[in-house]
Scaffold this motif. Structure first.
Motif, mmCIF file in Angstrom:
data_model
loop_
_atom_site.group_PDB
_atom_site.id
_atom_site.type_symbol
_atom_site.label_atom_id
_atom_site.label_comp_id
_atom_site.label_asym_id
_atom_site.label_seq_id
_atom_site.Cartn_x
_atom_site.Cartn_y
_atom_site.Cartn_z
ATOM 1 N N GLU A 141 25.513 -58.134 -24.642
ATOM 2 C CA GLU A 141 26.913 -57.716 -24.486
ATOM 3 C C GLU A 141 27.468 -57.060 -25.744
ATOM 4 O OE1 GLU A 141 28.985 -61.210 -23.286
ATOM 5 O OE2 GLU A 141 27.978 -61.335 -21.336
ATOM 6 N N PRO A 143 27.794 -54.268 -28.336
ATOM 7 C CA PRO A 143 27.432 -52.841 -28.406
ATOM 8 C C PRO A 143 26.645 -52.475 -29.652
ATOM 9 C CG PRO A 143 29.783 -53.150 -28.810
ATOM 10 C CD PRO A 143 29.254 -54.472 -28.348
ATOM 11 N N SER A 160 20.783 -47.485 -24.726
ATOM 12 C CA SER A 160 22.229 -47.517 -24.536
ATOM 13 C C SER A 160 22.868 -48.675 -25.287
ATOM 14 C CB SER A 160 22.569 -47.652 -23.045
ATOM 15 O OG SER A 160 23.980 -47.626 -22.850
ATOM 16 N N SER A 162 25.434 -49.958 -23.820
ATOM 17 C CA SER A 162 25.805 -50.755 -22.653
ATOM 18 C C SER A 162 24.615 -51.600 -22.212
ATOM 19 C CB SER A 162 26.236 -49.848 -21.495
ATOM 20 O OG SER A 162 27.376 -49.100 -21.836
ATOM 21 N N TYR A 166 21.561 -52.759 -15.323
ATOM 22 C CA TYR A 166 22.707 -53.502 -14.811
ATOM 23 C C TYR A 166 22.282 -54.271 -13.570
ATOM 24 C CZ TYR A 166 27.176 -54.500 -12.625
ATOM 25 O OH TYR A 166 28.239 -55.134 -12.038
ATOM 26 N N GLU A 204 26.608 -41.641 -26.993
ATOM 27 C CA GLU A 204 26.226 -43.011 -27.352
ATOM 28 C C GLU A 204 26.155 -43.232 -28.865
ATOM 29 O OE1 GLU A 204 25.189 -45.735 -25.413
ATOM 30 O OE2 GLU A 204 24.466 -44.961 -23.492
#
Length: 245
Positions: A141, A143, A160, A162, A166, A204
């Motif tokens: 979580e 970044p 990433s 993120s 997912y 990014e």
């Protein structure tokens, strides 16, 4: 059995940093952070030589005082990898060499990680390698912890800030955190710095995406070794505990 090409380590050390100014000079047990990185890199038997590449006279002077090989580079490089390329040119490294970009904010790095990083270059098809390690969902979580996904052949698909992949349902996928160590064949390093920053890289703020955007494959080396990067001053306490072990 094929041999690994000649390998050289370069540690980019920039003075300016938005989140942590003068980070390479941060004190860790009485020595600047770059010294700890250099000493660990110097223990890797595959590296013929390791050199610090800086843009600042304060870092340069500190390196000389501590007998750390150092070269002065331009201050206007857009990325650490561009600085590594200039240093490789200054050092006149062989055209068939493998150049290892050793992040200057990894003072707890294990020398064996560098061995793992360069071993894939026995395969002439490998152009770039970097590292990843399994991480916990709560760590993903953050970044600052870059994530990576890769295919069955260990070829990187995407990096990433993120969480990737997912999990749409309740399943808990394996999550891999990127460790910012890279090794390049010299020709690939030269190609990297000749290309402009890409759309995804700018979004990014991850320079490795420039390679993927230009269809240059990145081979992911999955390691069991733990590495603790320093992003902010508060990370120093964690690093001191790690390097004291």
């Amino acid at each position: 059995m094929k041999n690994i090409p000649e390998c050289y380590g370069i540690i980019p050390a920039r003075y300016a940093s938005t989140r942590f100014p003068a980070k390479p000079l941060a004190d860790i047990l009485g020595k600047p952070m770059f010294w700890h990185v250099f000493k660990r890199a110097a223990q890797c038997p595959e590296l013929l030589k390791t050199v610090l590449a800086t843009d600042d006279t304060r870092i340069y002077s500190a390196a000389e005082e501590l007998d750390v090989p150092v070269v002065m580079t331009r201050p206007d490089h857009p990325s650490g990898t561009d600085r590594v390329m200039e240093a490789a040119d200054i050092l006149d490294l062989p055209g068939d060499a493998v150049v290892v970009n050793i992040q200057g904010d990894e003072p707890a790095m294990k020398p064996k990680m560098l061995t793992e990083l360069v071993e894939p270059f026995v395969d002439s098809e490998i152009l770039v390698t970097t590292m990843a390690k399994k991480i916990r969902a709560e760590d993903a979580e953050n970044p600052d912890q870059v994530k990576v996904v890769f295919g069955e052949n260990n070829r990187a698909l995407y990096f990433s800030r993120s969480i990737i992949p997912y999990a749409r349902d309740d399943e808990k996928p394996e999550l891999y955190g990127h460790i910012g160590l890279y090794a390049f064949r010299m020709k690939t390093l030269k190609r990297f710095v000749s290309m402009p920053a890409g759309r995804l890289e700018n979004t990014e703020k991850l320079e490795q995406l420039r390679l993927l955007e230009n269809n240059i494959p990145i081979h992911i080396v999955v390691t069991d070794y733990q590495s603790i990067g320093v992003d902010r001053p508060e990370d120093i306490k964690k690093v001191i505990k790690a390097v004291s072990l």
